[in-house]
Design an enzyme around this catalytic site. Structure first.
Site, PDB file in Angstrom:
ATOM      1  N   VAL A  10       0.838  -1.200   0.000  1.00 46.35           N
ATOM      2  CA  VAL A  10       0.000   0.000   0.000  1.00 46.35           C
ATOM      3  C   VAL A  10       0.877   1.256   0.000  1.00 46.35           C
ATOM      4  O   VAL A  10       0.584   2.225  -0.708  1.00 46.35           O
ATOM      5  CB  VAL A  10      -0.994  -0.013   1.182  1.00 46.35           C
ATOM      6  CG1 VAL A  10      -1.696   1.332   1.325  1.00 46.35           C
ATOM      7  CG2 VAL A  10      -2.014  -1.130   1.004  1.00 46.35           C
ATOM      8  N   ALA A  58       2.122   1.663  -3.496  1.00 38.58           N
ATOM      9  CA  ALA A  58       1.039   2.110  -4.373  1.00 38.58           C
ATOM     10  C   ALA A  58       0.740   3.594  -4.163  1.00 38.58           C
ATOM     11  O   ALA A  58       0.635   4.361  -5.133  1.00 38.58           O
ATOM     12  CB  ALA A  58      -0.223   1.276  -4.121  1.00 38.58           C
ATOM     13  N   GLU A  59       0.604   4.018  -2.917  1.00 44.20           N
ATOM     14  CA  GLU A  59       0.281   5.422  -2.665  1.00 44.20           C
ATOM     15  C   GLU A  59       1.439   6.335  -3.055  1.00 44.20           C
ATOM     16  O   GLU A  59       1.222   7.448  -3.542  1.00 44.20           O
ATOM     17  CB  GLU A  59      -0.111   5.660  -1.207  1.00 44.20           C
ATOM     18  CG  GLU A  59      -0.583   7.085  -0.994  1.00 44.20           C
ATOM     19  CD  GLU A  59      -1.357   7.309   0.287  1.00 44.20           C
ATOM     20  OE1 GLU A  59      -1.415   8.472   0.712  1.00 44.20           O
ATOM     21  OE2 GLU A  59      -1.915   6.351   0.856  1.00 44.20           O
ATOM     22  N   SER A  60       2.662   5.868  -2.879  1.00 44.73           N
ATOM     23  CA  SER A  60       3.814   6.662  -3.300  1.00 44.73           C
ATOM     24  C   SER A  60       3.783   6.907  -4.802  1.00 44.73           C
ATOM     25  O   SER A  60       3.995   8.033  -5.269  1.00 44.73           O
ATOM     26  CB  SER A  60       5.122   5.961  -2.903  1.00 44.73           C
ATOM     27  OG  SER A  60       5.232   5.871  -1.500  1.00 44.73           O
ATOM     28  N   SER A 107       0.890   9.290  -5.643  1.00 40.12           N
ATOM     29  CA  SER A 107       1.162  10.648  -5.163  1.00 40.12           C
ATOM     30  C   SER A 107       2.187  11.360  -6.032  1.00 40.12           C
ATOM     31  O   SER A 107       2.034  12.552  -6.335  1.00 40.12           O
ATOM     32  CB  SER A 107       1.641  10.604  -3.709  1.00 40.12           C
ATOM     33  OG  SER A 107       0.609  10.145  -2.867  1.00 40.12           O
TER      34      SER A 107
END
Length: 129
Positions: free
Chosen positions: A48, A51-53, A56
């Site tokens: 996660v 993925a968020e990195s 973003s």
């Protein structure tokens, strides 16, 4: 865009940038002692974070840095396959680019292209104060 990793979660997890283009970001992360859960498999939270990195960074490439900031607003993840070691690759692609939100789909795969995790991340775009 300046992509700072020193002293961040990205550095701590060994995440590396592979590609940054408009609407698409590719990053890799090792599956090792930094990213495994206590039973020896890739930690879902590490997936996660990867993925968020990726989402973003992708969103940050698309905003006006003089006037705007972006932050992860919501993320979900389906952990499809386990992995004990090696490298995973996140490919984030934009699905929606609005004035105040962006939606990204992130596919995390192994070295053979097998799907490890499928994630969707909503990123908020806010005006600087």
């Amino acid at each position: 865009m300046d992509f700072k990793t020193e002293g961040t979660l990205v550095e701590a997890l060994g995440i590396e940038m592979v590609e940054m283009t408009e609407g698409r970001v590719v990053m890799t992360m090792p599956v090792d002692e930094r990213t495994r859960q206590p039973f020896g498999y890739l930690h879902g939270g590490a997936s996660v974070a990867l993925a968020e990195s990726a989402a973003s960074v992708g969103a940050a490439l698309l905003i006006d840095h003089e006037k705007e900031l972006c932050f992860g607003l919501e993320i979900n993840a389906n952990h499809i396959k386990s992995k004990r070691d090696g490298i995973v690759t996140a490919t984030a692609e934009i699905d929606h680019r609005g004035r105040t939100t962006m939606v990204w789909t992130i596919k995390i795969t192994d070295e053979d292209g097998a799907l490890i995790c499928l994630s969707r991340c909503t990123v908020a775009v806010v005006q600087k104060k």
